[in-house]
Each structure stands twice: as C-alpha cells, then as structure tokens.
Design a protein around this motif. Structure first.
Motif, PDB file in Angstrom:
ATOM      1  N   ARG A 196       8.902 -13.271  11.825  1.00 47.06           N
ATOM      2  CA  ARG A 196       7.965 -12.776  11.188  1.00 47.06           C
ATOM      3  C   ARG A 196       8.228 -11.745  10.187  1.00 47.06           C
ATOM      4  O   ARG A 196       9.427 -11.211  10.319  1.00 47.06           O
ATOM      5  CB  ARG A 196       6.981 -12.029  12.243  1.00 47.06           C
ATOM      6  CG  ARG A 196       6.134 -13.153  12.975  1.00 47.06           C
ATOM      7  CD  ARG A 196       5.014 -12.200  13.940  1.00 47.06           C
ATOM      8  NE  ARG A 196       4.092 -11.562  13.258  1.00 47.06           N
ATOM      9  CZ  ARG A 196       3.198 -12.044  12.631  1.00 47.06           C
ATOM     10  NH1 ARG A 196       2.658 -13.504  12.744  1.00 47.06           N
ATOM     11  NH2 ARG A 196       2.200 -11.055  12.108  1.00 47.06           N
ATOM     12  N   LEU A 197       7.575 -11.259   9.121  1.00 52.66           N
ATOM     13  CA  LEU A 197       7.948 -10.621   8.114  1.00 52.66           C
ATOM     14  C   LEU A 197       7.028  -9.563   7.946  1.00 52.66           C
ATOM     15  O   LEU A 197       5.689  -9.748   8.148  1.00 52.66           O
ATOM     16  CB  LEU A 197       8.418 -11.266   6.866  1.00 52.66           C
ATOM     17  CG  LEU A 197       9.506 -12.546   6.972  1.00 52.66           C
ATOM     18  CD1 LEU A 197       9.175 -13.459   5.747  1.00 52.66           C
ATOM     19  CD2 LEU A 197      10.670 -11.989   6.817  1.00 52.66           C
ATOM     20  N   ILE A 198       7.282  -8.461   7.190  1.00 53.32           N
ATOM     21  CA  ILE A 198       6.415  -7.503   6.713  1.00 53.32           C
ATOM     22  C   ILE A 198       6.851  -7.253   5.450  1.00 53.32           C
ATOM     23  O   ILE A 198       7.929  -7.117   5.011  1.00 53.32           O
ATOM     24  CB  ILE A 198       6.346  -6.161   7.440  1.00 53.32           C
ATOM     25  CG1 ILE A 198       7.692  -5.498   7.562  1.00 53.32           C
ATOM     26  CG2 ILE A 198       5.942  -6.550   8.915  1.00 53.32           C
ATOM     27  CD1 ILE A 198       7.605  -4.179   8.118  1.00 53.32           C
ATOM     28  N   LEU A 199       5.646  -6.998   4.543  1.00 56.79           N
ATOM     29  CA  LEU A 199       5.878  -6.526   2.948  1.00 56.79           C
ATOM     30  C   LEU A 199       5.259  -5.013   3.035  1.00 56.79           C
ATOM     31  O   LEU A 199       3.973  -4.950   3.091  1.00 56.79           O
ATOM     32  CB  LEU A 199       5.093  -7.700   2.285  1.00 56.79           C
ATOM     33  CG  LEU A 199       5.624  -9.078   2.376  1.00 56.79           C
ATOM     34  CD1 LEU A 199       4.727  -9.897   1.571  1.00 56.79           C
ATOM     35  CD2 LEU A 199       6.853  -9.205   1.713  1.00 56.79           C
ATOM     36  N   LEU A 200       6.132  -4.106   2.605  1.00 56.38           N
ATOM     37  CA  LEU A 200       5.662  -2.906   2.324  1.00 56.38           C
ATOM     38  C   LEU A 200       5.360  -2.741   0.923  1.00 56.38           C
ATOM     39  O   LEU A 200       6.393  -2.995   0.111  1.00 56.38           O
ATOM     40  CB  LEU A 200       6.650  -1.661   2.879  1.00 56.38           C
ATOM     41  CG  LEU A 200       6.942  -1.520   4.327  1.00 56.38           C
ATOM     42  CD1 LEU A 200       8.100  -0.888   4.383  1.00 56.38           C
ATOM     43  CD2 LEU A 200       5.756  -1.005   5.009  1.00 56.38           C
ATOM     44  N   PHE A 201       4.300  -2.240   0.271  1.00 57.99           N
ATOM     45  CA  PHE A 201       3.996  -2.216  -0.974  1.00 57.99           C
ATOM     46  C   PHE A 201       2.972  -1.092  -1.458  1.00 57.99           C
ATOM     47  O   PHE A 201       2.171  -0.446  -0.654  1.00 57.99           O
ATOM     48  CB  PHE A 201       3.567  -3.563  -1.586  1.00 57.99           C
ATOM     49  CG  PHE A 201       2.163  -3.946  -1.137  1.00 57.99           C
ATOM     50  CD1 PHE A 201       0.970  -3.894  -1.926  1.00 57.99           C
ATOM     51  CD2 PHE A 201       1.816  -4.243   0.075  1.00 57.99           C
ATOM     52  CE1 PHE A 201      -0.275  -3.860  -1.566  1.00 57.99           C
ATOM     53  CE2 PHE A 201       0.435  -4.731   0.454  1.00 57.99           C
ATOM     54  CZ  PHE A 201      -0.393  -4.499  -0.285  1.00 57.99           C
ATOM     55  N   THR A 202       2.953  -0.940  -2.901  1.00 59.56           N
ATOM     56  CA  THR A 202       1.842   0.010  -3.656  1.00 59.56           C
ATOM     57  C   THR A 202       1.425  -1.034  -4.644  1.00 59.56           C
ATOM     58  O   THR A 202       2.216  -1.979  -4.984  1.00 59.56           O
ATOM     59  CB  THR A 202       2.340   1.251  -4.025  1.00 59.56           C
ATOM     60  OG1 THR A 202       3.522   0.938  -4.898  1.00 59.56           O
ATOM     61  CG2 THR A 202       2.783   2.130  -2.909  1.00 59.56           C
ATOM     62  N   ASP A 203       0.355  -0.744  -5.107  1.00 60.28           N
ATOM     63  CA  ASP A 203      -0.147  -1.446  -6.407  1.00 60.28           C
ATOM     64  C   ASP A 203      -1.000  -0.482  -7.293  1.00 60.28           C
ATOM     65  O   ASP A 203      -0.989   0.758  -6.967  1.00 60.28           O
ATOM     66  CB  ASP A 203      -0.871  -2.551  -6.020  1.00 60.28           C
ATOM     67  CG  ASP A 203      -2.268  -2.418  -5.002  1.00 60.28           C
ATOM     68  OD1 ASP A 203      -3.267  -2.007  -5.746  1.00 60.28           O
ATOM     69  OD2 ASP A 203      -1.997  -1.869  -3.940  1.00 60.28           O
ATOM     70  N   ALA A 204      -1.587  -0.929  -8.104  1.00 57.41           N
ATOM     71  CA  ALA A 204      -2.341  -0.187  -9.079  1.00 57.41           C
ATOM     72  C   ALA A 204      -3.592   0.675  -8.419  1.00 57.41           C
ATOM     73  O   ALA A 204      -4.203   1.454  -9.047  1.00 57.41           O
ATOM     74  CB  ALA A 204      -2.883  -1.011 -10.335  1.00 57.41           C
TER      75      ALA A 204
END
Length: 274
Positions: A196-204
């Motif tokens: 399994r994977l995780i994606l840490l992110f921000t966006d507009a």
C-alpha cells in the motif's frame, strides 16, 4: 435505463464514501485516539514528571525508562508493571501504548526523538468533537493513475507539524495521473499494509477550504501493470489538522499540486472550518 443505472451507481458510490467518512471519524474520536491527546513531551536523560501521566520519564542509549512511585501502576502488553520499567529502544514511527487507569500513555519515537503522549478519554477536544466537514463526493475526482517505481527507494526528508522535527521516508516511487486533462504526479511513501502507498499533498484549496499543511490519500497496492486508483474524495486530514500535539509529516516540495482538489475532507471545525 442508462439514467437509472447511473443513479444507482452514484448512490452506491456515495454510500461507500459515507462508510469511509464514518470510519475516519470513528477512528479519530476513539477514546484513545488523537483527539484524546492531552500533552506532548520530548524526553531526554533528565527524569521528567508530567501532570497527566504517572512516574518520572527519561531516555538514553538503552531506550525509554519510567520510574513509577509506590502505588502507581502501568499495564504494558497486558502485564502490570511497578517501580522502574524499561520500554527499550523504540523503532522510528513505532511505539507502545501503556494503560493507566482509563487513559493510555503513548510511548513512541518520532523524527528520532522519544516522546510521551498521554491520551485521556475526557480530553475536551475529543468530547466536543462533532465530525469533520467534507466536500460532497463526486466520481469525477476518482481517477486511474500509474505507479512508476524508482530503481531504488529514495530517502526523502520532510518537515513536520512540530517545528524543528523532521521525518525521513524511503519513497518507493511516484504516481502519475491526470486531473481535468492536466498531467500531474506525486511522490509516494509506504502505506499501512503490504504494497500500500500514501500520498501526502497540498493543492490550491490548502489554507482556503482545506487544512493548509497537508492532506493524505491512501492507495491500494498497484496492479501488476502499475495501474492504481486515486479517489481524491477520500483525501483525509491528518491528526495535526485538529491538534497541535501531533507530529504529522509535511508533503515533499514536489507534492504541491497546482490545481484545486475540491474533494475530500475540508478544514476541521476545530481550526475554524464549517
């Protein structure tokens, strides 16, 4: 016939999302979940006492040690302990939950630091919790992407919600996908569970309608051909979105999406959301 099928599919999609949202909130509001944390203490070689935990705590080359006073008791792995107890050297992102009366004393290692985080069911943040606001689920935010593994996992250092703390993850690859026809990619970190994977992110939307520092998207293991499903309706807040007593990682610089992901959980009421 097509309209009926589409309506049924949307209803099933929405119900699946509601089940996910309820599970997220139940985990957060658990009697010993993140909303129950009452303090965060970084340990060193000096014995320290805390008002919301028993004993005197210290750490050193042999790991975390607590010296309990006479009449004090912790239950560790189901076994009552008294006097001095050595928790040993803890692995990074590992920890032990020691039971004290109706509370749990979390003993953990985060960013190379040994910490103690008491969790009390009557913590005001927990007892006042009324749920997490979110965008309405919309299938257009569920897209198919492609996982591209790196030749070797890349050690990736990221900041943390606590100033001065850093986390290091071995990033196994990146995920490429499109939103509204725009090609994008995110560096992936290992998730909870094999493959399994995780994606840490921000966006507009970050800092506007969603929490400024981060959100996280959990992915199932990619298929044999690298295909992976990204459902941004399940973009979740990390504990630091609710409490300053969390040590959550921040996204790597390349995971700042230049688009507005108007899906998933939004700014918690605890931070002024509505």
């Amino acid at each position: 016939m097509t309209t009926e099928a589409t309506t049924t599919d949307l209803e099933a999609f929405t119900e699946d999302w509601l089940d996910w949202q309820r599970a997220q909130e139940a985990r957060l509001a658990d009697p010993h979940g993140f909303l129950a944390i009452t303090s965060l203490h970084f340990l060193d070689e000096r014995p320290q006492r805390f008002p919301d935990a028993p004993g005197a705590w210290r750490t050193g080359p042999d790991g975390v040690v607590v010296a309990l006073d006479e009449g004090e008791e912790l239950v560790v792995d189901g076994t009552p302990v008294h006097g001095e107890h050595n928790f040993g050297v803890l692995p990074e992102r590992g920890g032990v939950d020691a039971v004290w009366k109706d509370a749990v004393i979390e003993v953990a290692k985060r960013g190379g630091n040994d910490i103690v985080r008491p969790r009390h069911p009557d913590a005001p943040l927990r007892t006042a919790f009324t749920g997490t606001p979110a965008y309405d689920p919309d299938p257009r935010w569920a897209v198919t992407g492609r996982y591209v593994p790196f030749e070797q996992p890349r050690p990736t250092t990221v900041g943390a919600a606590v100033e001065g703390l850093e986390h290091v993850y071995d990033a196994p690859g990146r995920v490429e996908f499109e939103l509204d026809g725009r090609p994008l990619s995110l560096t992936a970190f290992p998730g909870h569970g094999e493959g399994r994977l995780i994606l840490l992110f921000t966006d507009a939307t970050s800092g506007v309608t969603t929490y400024a520092a981060n959100r996280v998207l959990a992915l199932d293991p990619p298929a044999a051909d690298g295909t992976v499903r990204l459902d941004f309706n399940r973009a979740a807040n990390l504990p630091c979105a609710y409490t300053d007593l969390a040590t959550c990682p921040l996204p790597p610089a390349e995971n700042r999406l230049p688009v507005a992901v108007e899906a998933g959980q939004t700014l918690p009421r605890e931070r002024g959301g509505s």
